[in-house]
Structure formats: structure tokens, C-alpha cells
Design an enzyme around this catalytic site. Structure first.
Site, short mmCIF file in Angstrom:
data_model
loop_
_atom_site.label_atom_id
_atom_site.label_comp_id
_atom_site.label_asym_id
_atom_site.label_seq_id
_atom_site.Cartn_x
_atom_site.Cartn_y
_atom_site.Cartn_z
N ASP A 157 33.77 25.89 47.49
CA ASP A 157 34.92 26.74 47.21
C ASP A 157 36.17 25.94 47.47
OD1 ASP A 157 33.80 29.14 46.44
OD2 ASP A 157 33.29 29.67 48.50
N GLU A 181 50.35 34.19 52.70
CA GLU A 181 51.31 33.91 51.62
C GLU A 181 52.61 34.66 51.88
OE1 GLU A 181 48.19 34.69 51.17
OE2 GLU A 181 47.26 33.40 49.66
N ALA A 212 42.14 43.12 45.60
CA ALA A 212 41.54 42.20 44.63
C ALA A 212 41.55 42.79 43.22
CB ALA A 212 40.11 41.88 45.02
N THR A 267 43.77 44.92 41.88
CA THR A 267 45.09 44.94 41.25
C THR A 267 45.72 43.56 41.24
OG1 THR A 267 46.09 45.47 43.35
CG2 THR A 267 45.52 47.33 41.93
N MET A 272 47.87 42.53 43.18
CA MET A 272 49.31 42.70 43.41
C MET A 272 49.49 43.37 44.76
SD MET A 272 51.11 44.09 39.96
CE MET A 272 50.12 45.55 39.93
#
Lengths: 194, 685, 557
Positions: B312, B353, B383, B385, B387
Site C-alpha cells: 500500500d 490533512e 469514504a 462521499t 468529502m
């Protein structure tokens, strides 16, 4: 088991066909063609005398015992070309040493003039086939004195005869120089009968 | 993070200490039991040799007339016994190390009392060993989780230092990928309900214990193949030695039985025969010392054969927590206003973030004001959306997230898309960054440039892997452009962008279809099928229990880069086996030249010429060869334990190196060794 | 001596030039996809297929092996019957009797297994019909069988279908053995080998004595004898007999013919598996072993027998005992090394009389059975060592060993382990038996250390399907006939079948793609490992025996 049975037909038939093809057709056809193309060689390179009798084969050694002839190599089978082979003495076999000693004694007796360290090895060893038709040049030359004494033929003539009979290496490379004993003795025989 | 610097639970116990040596010493005698020895036919043959010479030492003429001096029989039987003991010791010490690890695992398995929830909220207090699969227990703050299981209710921070050595507590909660808990860990805060996932004695830890103890150790296919070769060689030399008296009998002299046994023992591959199981156990141990638990030796060996590694991106190749590095306004708007919108979008965003966005605003001199957020409706990142956002009391809506998701949202609001959105997105993607779009109401006002950083040293490791012939495939949820940039930066061979768990299985199947062996790491429940499909699946301990069950290795430190080390350990295991086999077989040359002249010298004096080493006497020659044959085993134990030095080189240079050391060395070393021993032995004869 | 070296250089030069194209030719003519010889040989084959009832279906390795075993078994019965009935069969001008049962059985096994060990003397025991329909037939059938098996083996390794035994067998004869043998037969006649069905002739020598000269269809016999790595002599003295090896050039051609198939097969293999360099590596490895053995043999033979040298007070003669003048010491030694390396078994000098070290080198060729080796069988044997070498070196680079992209695992290693065990078992156990029972050791003709060499050589020759002997051994007894028959039989079929099984097992495996982590099997370093494996695993086994035999003889001479 059915699988095995299915195999039997080709096994039996193919074996017989290959036997016919390779075991009979091939050698018989070869023999036929060879006898047409090279009859002399196919028959065994035989030498006939004037009467048409076979006196030997160029390729097969003969057991010359008479002191007037060139002698060939030791043969455990007495140059009997109906069979072949040697005694197969191992290097460590005491019988071989005994035999070599005897050969040296014999050679000295027959050819009093030769020195031991000049005896060529081919004269005191058994050939592989027991039918070796050849000897080395040296082996021929050391016999010249004896034959000259026995036959009265001049040594120089005999040496010339030996030189004439030197058969070199094939293509100058393969094999060894040698003298064919039967051929030289036939010439020697002619000389004597002159 | 450097795994080696971490507090490794096993490292201190890895080196043999006094009590371990003592235990191994005892074990090597207990293992003399022929019923046990027969499992190792090569050493068993030596034991039979010992019994025969032992009988001869007491009754010299037990098997017919013998002219050897009585002490020679005694010497030979002693050396043979030593040889067997050394071989047993090698195995015992390897097992001992495994046991030490098992013991420390057991410590984490303290028997505790569990609060078993029965039907109608009734709680029974039962010992943890009585818990069955499916039982539900309640664990409160300060209590120890009684067994492996899944959190089915609640959220708690848990101290897993007993298992991982990591002191910082981790959060476990019901549902999602962080619901698995391990028995022996402690709940630091809050309270959870745990459904036990194993019957007593079958827990994860139990399995590991029996594996590292060597109790359940099964021979790997490769070990079986090698064993076949070694046994075949042993039988060949047995034939040689058994037929030899017939030859000498013909020559008129007899060979003494102890001499024949000495020849046999020297010729059969006792060195590798004695060390083979130790190498296998030690290989498993090395993996365990690395805080990785392998489910079988086969898995470790398979790791050595890996052709493709699927990693990953996030957390493995890169740090994962992508940092905001710049903002790109897409609309004419004062800088302060723009920054204000940005800060509003991220104030309630707890993701790394989000934090980094606030940090960047601070750096840029923006002000952060939480006032506007009063009574705002917060949308957390999901996950589905992709957003996050806030609906302010004023009715203004702010959305931040993946560009296409935000775009869609804006279009739903009948908004407009700035003309330069696509080109600016492209710019960021090309540089390897992740663009986040920021929309206010029906307008996209700008982009946030999130930068992902490749961990230092990764590029070099991938280069090493390439040299070893291993292909690396990077999986990432990023778009193809971002993925390509990171792939280039990290130096991986291939990448899969916008990767879903099914994609991983697809890639694994594709690679396996070409005959390749594939390794991967994973932690989530949706990784489980891929982990099961992969030849080597390394699950993170922090992952779900289904992931752990599907994998054949579990990393207690939950550090995915360890897969690379596991590959190296697997290779090292095979290399050690091959090198010591070569060494053992090559030794025969010198041993022949020591024993053969000694055997025949009396009957055939001229054979002396073969005594190349100028050994003192026939007897000293035989004893020296035997002693060398015996002591080489303990001398090689450290090497068998540590494994031969592995360097990530291509196969040909590796082979040259090992061939030189163990092949040529195997020919030369015994010549020197036997000569030296002979010099010493000759002093006593 | 200079001429010997020149001969060797020319021979090796020819081989290096010819082996590769001929190897590729073999690969092409045995390929099932390309159809060559549409006009000439194809119709002949079609007739054979139709008459034989051969369905050209693809067989599994088990069916292939079964067809091979049963065909050879049936042919053996045919040959046995011919030997037993030769007194009533045609072409028996010298009126020879039938062979006794154990001798007939031994001879049948001997020829169908490509061994050609002879416990009889051709000129005294076999009629022309037996020499042709029995011996010449077997001399085609045995190498054709081995060639077929080696192709099945190579196809299996490369992952192709195994093919059909009968088709391969017929092709081996029609496309390889028969055409070459037919042409070379005439060359030998041209050089002096007789080709006649006439009886022995009686010569009257000029000294007045009588000499009986045995003859026969020797030219045709000779070419297939050498080409098929058969080696059985028409005459007892084999190629030492002037009719069977008239001169230096016939000697040279025999050497080339013996070399032809064994040296070509590595290249065939390289082409079939699609890795030509791999074939070359094998060829070079074998050539190196050959040169080492040849070098030691030559030095030893030229040094001669110290006992004789001292009697003649000179030491420059070399060992001439048992050798022929026209061929000489060097080219006899060269021939011996070639005949043992290629497991032909023809001899142009008596191996019993070789110097101890010379004899040991020839024996080593038989023990290793990997220095080119007999047609097909030798190649398969070296592949066995190659797989062991791959196994060890694969481990040393830290991977599960792969050979041609196939993983070598327990099953293959088990098959190889028993194959590896078979050869020392046959040689050592049977030698021990022979040295224990008077029936065995009474046949020894050269007592002492050489006696051990004789017995070891006899069984090694049988196990390796070479057929030459330390011929002093009086082996024409039921004991020797039966024991060597067993050894020949197991030495032949056991290893061919187990190795075919290895190919069968590998062929079903998935192909692992190569990477830089894969161990390369076409490099010089692999060649060295292969040689090391052969030396340590193959040769060291026999070190004690060699010390008691030839080495002791050499040291005590």
C-alpha cells in the site's frame, strides 16, 4: 490393461518390421552393393598366389616362425584368424613380465647383434587382436641382420625392401607408421625365389 | 520509523543465556533416545555407530577377532557420542530459543477473570481460560482483555505494549477496521464489549506459542527435498562402507569395525544433518525476533521465493498523512477571505490533512476564527462521499474533498466549475500531490495542494528488491497521475491507481497466473481475501481479526515495510541450508584423504603417498578426522542460528560469494582443521 | 605423439563444428510441428506406420515409458529366440551351434540395453543371421529407443507434449541412424572392412601353414556399432581386429561416429527448450571432463609399464601391450577415452592391458557416465546431476530451486535420489558379491589389485551400458551372465524411467518467470558447480574402491 493391449499391436508389428528393415534388408543390401562396387575389399582383402589359392589377407597377421622371414608380433592365439583376442595381461601380471623376459631372450638368441635398449616394444608385447599384421619400422630393421645371415640376401637390399614397405600415416596424420609383415615377406619370398 | 530502534520484546531473550545453555545441555542427552533419534536418520546412524563401538570398547572381540587397541574403540565411541550430542545440542539450543520466546508470549497470557455477559445482562465472573468462542465479555478501564476477539460495542484506548512493545495506547472501537483486540492487552480508558473469537488453547497467541516452541513444527517441502538428497547420500556412503570389507577381504586383509564406522561417519553429511532442524527453527525465530509471527515455516520459506510484492502506498511507502503545502485560489477574492474559508472548512476536520491545512494557514499569516462555526452542522469525512464539510448557521455550505466529488456536489447545487479547475488539478497531480477542492455554496473557490512524502530510504530498498529480482507493485487510492508521480519518486516498478481491495486480488491472481509468488500486507477486513490469496500475507496486528486470520504472518509492530525484511529472512534461511549442505559435502574430500590412506596403509604401504596432510599415524588420522567431524557441528551452531550473511545482490554474485566461502572453504577448511587436530592428537599417542 | 595431439585437435574441431548443426537437425526432425522430408523419408515412414498399426497420438509420460519398456522387452525376446535357434536359421555358413540359455539371455539383454557387453566371441559363436537379425537389429533398436526417450525427456522439460514413442522410434531410425549407417558402412568397406556373407576362408601361408580367416558383413555392422554407441564387436577382438578397424583413418572415423550423437544432444536440448546457451554450457562442461580424463590417460599410456621399461633399460616406449601397431599408443588411448566417455564400448585395444591409471581414467568415464555418455542415456544422466546442482545452488541463492522455470521439490528430488542411489548400488553390491563367491572371483585372470579393477569394470560397464570389459575376466559363465544381465537391465531402464518421471512431474508445474533473482543455468559458474557436483557426488563415492584397485596397482608397480 486395455491400454497395454492397445500397445501390443504396434509393438509386435513394428518390432518385426524394424527387424526386417534394419536386421536383414540393411546388411543384405549393403553387402550386395559393396560386392559390386568393391569386391576385393568386401571379400576381405585376400591375397591369392599364382595358382589362385588364398595365401592370406593383407589385413590379417600371420605367424611367421622361420628365421628367413620377418616375424610379426606376439600373438596369444598364434595368429589364428578364426578367432581373435589377446591374453589381456594386466600391467601388474607377473606372467606378462615372465613372457616379456622370455621374448627378450628369444630375440637375443635369434638376433645376436641387437642391443636390449634397441628392442622395439611392439616385438615383446601381445597385440590386441592377436592378428596384428604390422610391426614398427624399428622392429623390421632389427631383423635385417638375421634374415641377411639366413638367406644370404644383402643387408642393403633388405633395408631397401623395408623402406619400400613403410606404410605411412593415413593423410599424413592418422595411425602410425608400420610395415605389413605379410606383404614384406611376400616380396622377400619373391627375392629368395629369384 | 526505524523498526530496529523500537523496543523489541524478544531481542533481549534472543541470545542464549546461561540457563538456556544449561537446558540445551540437558536436552541433548534426553534426545539420545533412539525413538527420537530415528527422526533424523543421519545422526541416528552415528548413534548406531556409537552403540557398536561402545560394545567393542567393552568386548573387543564381540564381532569377531579384532586387533585394534582397546582405547581406540573407546576414543571412537566417545567421539561418536559427542557428535550425536553436538547435533542434539544444536537442535536443543534452537528449540530453547524458541521456548524463551514462547515463554514471554505465555507471560502475556496471564490467567485473568473475565466478566462474561450472559443473556439478559447478567454478568458472570469466570476465569479467562473457560471462555469459548462466541462468548461476550465486558472489559472496563484498567482490566485486562481476557482473550482475542472483536469489539462489538463501545470504544476504548488500549495499551498493547505487552504484545507490541509500543507504549502509546491505541484506540479500538466497534465496527470498522479497528475492532480487533488481543488477549493480554489492557484497557486504559472507557469500557468495551468484546466477542471472544477463539476457543481456549486456539487463540492467536496459543498458535504462536506452539509454533515457536517447535512442537508443531512440520518439515517444509524444501526441507523434505533436501532431506531426501541427504538421506540418499547417506545410503550411498553406507553402501560404500558396507561393501568395502569384501574388497579388502579379496586382497587378503581385514578392516577393523571401528575404522569402517569412522569412515562412514565422516562421509555421511553429519554436519548439515545435525544442523538442519536447528536452521529451520532458528529461521522461524529470526522472524519472531523481528516481532513478526509466522504461522508456518513454509510461509517463511515462501517469503524467500517472492517475485512480486504488493505494498500500500499510504503508510508503507509514504508517510501517508498528506500535508497541505499550498493553496491555489481559483476565484478572484481577497487573500484573507480565501484563507478564512479554508480555515472554516478545516477547523472541525480532525484528520491529519485537516490539521495540516490549519498549520499552513498559520504559516501564511491567516487568522483562525471559530466564531462562525457556532451551531454549524459538521459533516465528517466519509469514504462514500469523499468529502467533509460544514453547513454554517448562516446557511452557507462549505465542502472540501476529492476534486471530482466536490465537482459533482457543486453541479448538484447548480453551481459552476471554474474553467481552470481541470488544468490546475492536473498541475498538482503531476507533481505527485493530491488536490483537494474547496467549494463554498455553488462555487469551487480553490484547491488545496496536499503533498505526500516518500519515506526516506524507500527508493534504495526498492532498488535492492529489483536486484533480488523482486517486482514491487504500489497500490493507492490516488488518481493515476498522482500515483505515477509517487511511483516514480519511490522507484516502484508498477502501481495501481484508484485501487480497490478487489484490484489487489486481481493483481495477485494475475501475477500468480504467471507462476509468480506474491506477498502483500494488509490490515482491513476488506484486505482479508487478498491476504488469503497471496502466497505471503502479512497482516498488521492493529488490523482486524479477519485480516489476521487470512494472513500467514502477523506483524506485531504493524509496520508494513517489514515485509521486505521477511523476504530477506526467508532467503537467508534457504541460503543457510544450501551453504551448509555444500560445506558439509565438500568436507568429504579432505576426510577421504585423511582416512583412506590410514585404512589401507598397513596392508599396502605405498598408499602412504595419498596421505597428503602428512598425518602422524593411521590412528591419529582417523581420530583427527572424526574429531573434526564432531566439533565442526558446535562451531557452526552460531552460523546456523544467525544464518549466513545475506546481501541483497543478484543471484549470480550471491552464488559466487557463497560458493567461494562454503564450497571452496568446505574443501580447504577440513584439510587445515584435520591437520591441526592431528598435531594435537599426536601429542597423546 | 605430435600426430596423436593433431588427431585429437582435428577430431575435436570436427565435433565442435558438427555437433551444433547436427544437434539442431535432430531437434528439427523430431519436432512434431515441422514436417521435413516430405518427399523422401516421409512416404517410407507412412508405410511403416500403416503396416505397424501405429496411431500417431500423443502419449503421457507413463504411456511413453510403458511403450518403451514393452517394445524393448518384446525385441529382447525376438533376439533371444534368434540366438537360441541360430543353428536352424539361415546364413550360418560356418555351422555354428545355438547359444546356451544364459549366454543367449545375457547377449539379448546386453544388446537391447545398448550395452553390448559380450561374453561370447562373435566369429566363434554367432551365425551371420544372428549377427544381422539379432545384433545389427538391436544396434538400431537400442539407440533409437534411448534417443526417443531423451526427446520425450527434453519435451517434458520444455513443457511440451511428450510425443509418441513409436513415432519417435521410427523417426530415430529413418531420419538419423539408418541413412548415416548406410553411407558410413560403405566408407568402412572402402577402408578395408569386409562385407560378405561368404564363410571363413582357409589361407595356405607361404610358410606352408594353414590359416582360417573369419569374415562377415562387417562394414554395415561397424557403422551402426559406432554411430549408435553400441560397441559390440563383430569379432571377439572388437575394433582391435584388423577387419574391424583396418587403419588409422578408419580408427579416426569410428571416433567421430561415436562422438556424433552424444555431443549433439546438448545442442538439441538447448534448441528444444529455447535456451541455446544452456546446451552450450552442458557441452563445455562435458568437454572439460573429457579433456582432463584424456590428458591423464595419454600421459599414463605414454609413460608405459615401468617394469617393462626397466627390462629394456629405456622408458620412452609407452604401453604397447594389447594395442595394435597401425593405430599406435596415442590414438588407441584416445579411442579408449572416447569409447568410454560415449558409453560405446567398442575397443581398439585391450582395456585390461591399459596402464593402471589409464585404465582407471577409462573406468572413471564409465563411473561418471556423464562425459557425453551414451546416446540419450548419457544426456539424461547429466541432466540428473544438473538438477542436483541446480538444487544446491538454488538454495545457495536463497530461493526454492528452479530448473528451466520449474520448481524442484520433494517429488523430483525423491526420484533423483533413488536414481542416484541405483548406480553405486549396482556396482558396489554386485562387485562385493562377485568378490565373495568363488563363482565370481575365480573368473579373475589378473590376481591382486587388478582383479578388483576387473570386477568393478565389468559391473560398471554393465551399469553404464558401455559394454567394454577388462576382457581377461572369464565371464562366460552363468554367474556372470545372470548378474551382469540384472545390472544392465536395471542400469538401463530404472534411471531412464525415473528421469522421465522427473520430466513428467516438472511438465505439470507452473512456469516461474525468470528474474534477476533466478539462478542462471547457462553460465560458466553453473558449469563449474555441475562439475563439482559430479565430482563430489558421483566420483568420490568410488574413491575407496579405486584406491584398492587401479591406484594400488599403480603404486605397487
Amino acid at each position: 490393461m486395455k491400454e497395454v493391449r492397445n500397445l501390443f499391436i504396434p509393438i509386435i508389428r513394428m518390432s518385426l518390421i524394424i527387424l526386417l528393415l534394419c536386421g536383414l534388408l540393411y546388411p543384405l543390401v549393403s553387402t550386395g552393393i559393396a560386392n559390386v562396387l568393391m569386391p576385393e575389399k568386401a571379400e576381405g582383402s585376400l591375397i591369392n598366389n599364382k595358382k589362385g589359392e588364398i595365401i592370406g589377407s593383407k589385413l590379417i597377421g600371420q605367424n611367421f616362425t622361420s628365421p628367413i622371414f620377418f616375424h610379426g608380433r606376439i600373438s596369444s592365439i598364434g595368429d589364428n584368424a578364426a578367432s581373435s583376442g589377446s591374453t589381456n595381461y594386466a600391467p601388474s601380471n607377473p606372467n606378462m613380465i615372465k613372457r616379456v623376459k622370455q621374448s627378450i631372450l628369444d630375440l637375443k638368441k635369434q638376433n645376436p647383434s641387437i642391443q636390449v635398449n634397441k628392442i622395439p616394444i611392439d616385438l615383446i608385447t601381445n597385440s590386441g587382436s592377436g592378428l596384428d599384421p604390422d610391426i614398427s619400422l624399428q622392429a623390421a630393421l632389427i631383423q635385417v641382420n638375421r634374415i641377411s645371415n639366413e638367406t644370404g640376401i644383402d643387408k642393403i637390399v633388405l633395408e631397401k625392401l623395408v623402406k619400400k614397405h613403410i606404410e605411412g600415416r593415413q593423410l599424413g596424420i592418422f595411425g602410425e607408421e608400420h610395415v605389413n609383415v605379410l606383404k614384406i615377406n611376400l616380396d622377400l619370398f619373391k627375392l629368395m625365389n629369384k | 520509523m526505524n523498526t530496529k530502534q523500537r523496543n523489541n520484546r524478544f531481542s533481549k531473550k534472543g541470545h542464549p543465556n546461561k540457563s538456556m545453555l544449561k537446558h540445551a545441555f540437558k536436552e541433548s542427552f534426553l534426545k539420545l533416545d533412539p525413538r527420537n533419534m530415528i527422526k533424523n536418520p543421519i545422526i541416528f546412524l552415528v548413534e548406531i555407530g556409537f552403540f557398536i563401538t561402545f560394545i567393542l570398547a567393552i568386548f573387543p572381540d564381540a564381532f569377531g577377532n579384532s586387533n585394534v587397541e582397546y582405547w581406540f574403540n573407546i576414543d571412537v565411541s566417545c567421539i561418536l557420542l559427542l557428535t550425536v550430542l553436538f547435533a542434539n545440542f544444536a537442535e536443543a539450543i534452537a528449540e530453547g530459543r524458541g521456548k524463551a520466546q514462547a515463554d514471554s508470549l505465555k507471560k502475556s497470557k496471564i490467567e485473568t477473570m473475565a466478566n462474561l455477559i450472559k443473556g439478559l445482562g447478567q454478568i458472570d465472573i469466570v476465569p479467562s481460560t473457560k471462555l469459548k468462542k462466541g462468548d461476550v465479555v465486558l472489559v472496563s478501564q484498567g482490566e485486562i482483555i481476557p482473550g482475542d476477539g472483536e469489539v462489538i460495542e463501545g470504544l476504548a484506548s488500549i495499551d498493547e505494549s505487552a504484545i507490541t512493545g509500543e507504549s502509546a495506547p491505541v484506540i479500538k472501537e466497534a465496527g470498522g477496521d479497528f475492532n480487533s483486540v488481543t488477549g493480554g492487552t489492557r484497557v486504559v480508558s472507557d469500557q468495551i464489549k468484546v466477542r471472544i473469537s477463539n476457543n481456549p488453547g486456539e487463540s492467536f497467541i496459543d498458535q504462536m506459542i506452539s509454533l515457536v516452541e517447535g512442537a508443531k513444527r512440520q518439515k517444509t517441502p524444501n526441507e523434505i527435498a533436501l532431506n531426501t538428497v541427504l538421506i540418499s547420500l547417506t545410503l550411498i556412503f553406507l553402501l560404500v562402507v558396507v561393501t568395502l570389507p569384501f574388497f579388502t577381504n579379496y586382497l587378503g586383509f581385514q578392516l577393523e569395525i571401528p575404522v569402517l564406522i569412522s569412515l562412514l561417519v565422516c562421509l555421511i553429511p553429519t554436519t548439515i544433518g545435525g544442523l538442519l532442524s536447528a536452521i529451520g527453527i532458528a529461521g522461524m525465530d529470526r522472524v519472531t525476533q523481528f516481532n513478526v509471527l509466522a504461522m508456518s515455516g513454509k510461509a517463511v520459506e515462501a517469503a524467500g521465493d517472492i517475485n512480486t510484492i504488493i505494498l500500500d502506498k499510504t503508510g508503507t511507502i509514504t508517510y501517508g498523512n498528506r500535508m497541505a503545502s499550498s493553496f491555489t485560489p481559483l476565484m478572484e477574492m481577497p487573500k484573507e477571505e480565501f484563507l478564512n474559508w479554508v480555515s472554516l472548512s478545516s477547523l472541525k476536520d480532525e484528520t491529519p490533512e485537516g490539521r495540516s491545512v490549519l498549520q499552513l494557514i498559520g504559516q501564511l499569516g491567516g487568522t483562525i476564527d471559530e466564531k462562525d462555526l457556532e451551531n454549524a452542522k459538521i459533516f465528517e469525512f466519509k469514504a462514500e462521499t469523499r468529502m467533509s464539510g460544514v453547513d454554517l448557521q448562516s446557511g452557507r455550505k462549505i465542502r472540501k474533498g476529492a476534486v471530482d466529488a466536490v465537482k459533482e456536489w457543486v453541479l448538484e447545487q447548480n453551481g459552476t466549475i471554474p474553467a481552470n479547475l481541470d488544468s490546475e488539478t492536473m498541475v498538482i497531480s503531476k507533481e505527485g500531490g493530491t488536490p483537494l477542492a474547496l467549494a463554498v455554496d455553488h462555487q469551487i473557490i480553490g484547491l488545496i495542494y496536499l503533498k505526500d512524502t516518500v519515506k526516506p530510504g524507500m527508493k534504495e530498498r526498492f532498488e535492492q528488491l529489483r536486484q533480488m529480482g523482486i517486482k514491487t507493485v504500489m497500490c493507492t487510492g490516488d488518481n493515476p497521475l498522482t500515483a505515477a508521480t509517487i511511483a516514480r519518486e519511490a522507484g516502484v516498478d508498477e502501481f495501481i491507481a484508484e485501487c480497490k481491495p478487489e484490484d489487489k486480488i486481481r493483481v495477485i491472481r494475475y501475477e500468480q497466473g504467471q507462476g509468480k509468488l506474491v506477498a502483500m500486507t494488509g490490515d482491513g477486513t476488506n484486505d482479508a481475501p487478498a491476504l488469503a490469496q497471496a502466497d505471503v500475507g502479512l497482516a498488521m496486528n492493529s488490523g482486524t481479526s479477519s485480516a489476521k486470520e487470512a494472513a500467514n504472518m502477523v506483524d506485531l509492530d504493524s509496520n508494513p515495510t517489514k515485509l521486505i525484511e521477511v523476504v530477506a529472512i526467508g532467503k537467508q534461511l534457504l541460503m543457510t541450508r544450501g551453504s551448509l549442505t555444500t560445506f558439509s559435502i565438500a568436507n568429504d574430500v579432505a576426510k577421504y584423504f585423511a582416512i583412506i590412506p590410514a585404512m589401507f596403509m598397513e596392508a599396502i604401504p605405498k598408499i602412504k603417498i595419498l596421505n597428503l596432510m602428512h598425518l602422524y599415524s593411521p590412528i591419529s588420522a582417523i581420530l583427527s578426522a572424526l574429531i573434526f567431524n564432531a566439533i565442526i557441528i558446535p562451531l557452526l551452531i552460531p552460523l546456523a542460528m544467525k544464518g549466513v550473511t545475506y546481501k541483497p545482490l543478484n543471484s549470480n554474485s550471491l552464488l559466487k560469494r557463497n560458493l567461494l566461502i562454503y564450497g571452496l572453504g568446505g574443501v580447504i577448511v577440513p584439510f587445515i582443521g584435520i591437520k591441526v587436530i592431528d598435531l594435537i592428537v599426536s601429542l597423546f599417542i | 605423439m605430435i600426430y596423436t595431439i593433431l588427431t585429437i585437435i582435428i577430431a575435436l574441431f570436427i565435433i565442435v563444428i558438427v555437433a551444433k548443426p547436427f544437434g539442431h537437425y535432430l531437434a528439427i526432425v523430431f519436432d512434431y510441428e515441422t514436417v521435413s522430408f516430405k518427399k523422401t523419408i516421409y512416404p517410407v515412414e507412412r508405410i511403416i506406420y500403416r503396416l505397424s498399426g501405429i496411431k500417431q497420438n500423443t502419449q503421457t509420460w507413463k504411456q511413453y515409458a510403458l511403450a518403451f519398456i514393452l517394445t524393448n522387452g518384446f525385441m529382447m525376446i525376438l533376439i533371444y529366440l534368434i540366438f537360441r535357434l541360430q543353428d536352424i536359421l539361415p546364413f550360418n555358413p560356418n555351422n555354428l551351434k545355438a547359444l546356451e540359455p544364459t549366454l543367449a539371455y545375457h547377449t539379448a539383454v546386453s544388446f537391447i540395453t545398448n550395452t553390448n557387453q559380450q561374453h561370447y566371441s562373435g566369429e566363434n559363436n554367432l551365425s551371420y543371421f544372428s549377427q544381422m537379425a539379432g545384433v545389427i537389429f538391436a544396434m538400431f533398436a537400442a539407440p533409437a529407443s534411448a534417443l526417443s526417450i531423451s526427446f520425450a525427456f527434453m519435451r517434458g522439460l520444455s513443457g511440451k507434449a511428450f510425443g509418441n514413442f513409436f513415432v519417435d522410434f521410427v523417426r530415430a531410425i529413418t531420419r538419423v541412424l539408418l541413412p548415416i549407417a548406410f553411407i558410413m558402412g560403405f566408407v568402412f568397406v572402402f577402408l578395408g572392412a569386409p562385407e560378405t556373407l561368404g564363410p571363413s576362408v582357409i589361407a595356405h601361408t607361404i610358410e606352408g601353414a594353414k590359416q582360417e580367416i573369419a569374415r562377415g558383413p562387417i562394414g554395415a555392422f561397424l557403422s551402426i556399432k559406432e554411430l549408435g554407441n553400441n560397441g559390440g564387436g563383430f569379432f571377439g577382438a572388437n575394433s582391435a581386429h584388423p577387419f574391424e578397424n583396418p587403419n588409422g583413418i578408419s580408427n579416426f572415423i569410428q571416433i567421430i561416429l561415436m562422438f556424433l550423437l552424444p555431443t549433439s544432444l546438448p545442442f538439441t536440448y538447448g534448441k528444444i527448450i529455447g535456451k541455446k546457451k544452456q546446451g552450450k554450457t552442458l557441452f563445455i562442461a562435458m568437454l572439460m571432463m573429457f579433456l582432463i580424463i584424456l590428458g591423464i590417460t595419454l600421459v599414463s599410456e605414454y609413460q608405459g609399464n615401468p617394469d617393462i621399461n626397466s627390462l629394456l633399460s629405456q622408458n620412452t616406449h609407452g604401453s604397447m601391450e594389447g594395442k595394435e601397431v597401425r593405430i599406435g599408443i596415442g590414438q588407441s588411448a584416445f579411442y579408449s577415452v572416447v569409447t568410454s566417455a560415449t558409453e560405446t564400448g567398442a575397443v581398439n585395444n585391450m582395456h585390461d592391458t591399459l596402464t593402471p591409471i589409464g585404465g582407471m581414467m577409462v573406468l572413471c568415464n564409465l563411473l561418471l557416465n556423464t562425459v557425453f555418455g551414451g546416446v540419450g542415456a548419457g544426456f539424461i544422466n547429466i541432466m540428473m546431476y544438473a538438477i542436483i546442482a541446480v538444487f544446491l545452488s538454488g538454495l545457495m541463492v536463497g530461493r526454492t530451486p528452479e530448473f528451466l522455470g520449474k520448481k524442484i521439490e520433494g517429488k523430483e528430488m525423491k526420484l533423483i535420489a533413488v536414481t542416484l542411489l541405483m548406480q553405486p548400488f549396482l556396482i558396489l553390491v554386485f562387485s562385493a558379491i562377485a568378490l565373495w563367491f568363488p563363482m565370481g572371483y575365480h573368473s579373475i585372470s589378473n590376481e591382486g589389485y587388478h582383479g578388483i579393477s576387473q570386477i568393478i569394470y565389468e559391473y560398471t560397464s554393465a551399469a553404464a551400458n558401455n559394454g567394454s570389459g577388462f576382457e581377461g575376466l572369464k565371464d562366460q559363465t552363468p554367474f556372470w551372465n545372470i548378474t551382469t544381465s540384472i545390472v544392465m537391465y536395471l542400469g538401463r531402464y530404472f534411471s531412464l524411467i525415473t528421469m522421465l518421471a522427473v520430466a513428467g512431474s516438472l511438465s505439470t508445474k507452473k512456469l516461474v518467470p525468470e528474474s534477476s533473482g533466478t539462478f542462471q543455468t547457462d553460465t560458466a559458474i553453473f558449469g563449474m558447480i555441475l562439475l563439482g557436483t559430479i565430482f563430489i557426488v558421483g566420483a568420490l563415492t568410488f574413491f575407496p574402491t579405486l584406491v584398492l584397485g587401479p591406484v594400488a596397482e599403480y603404486l605397487t608397480l
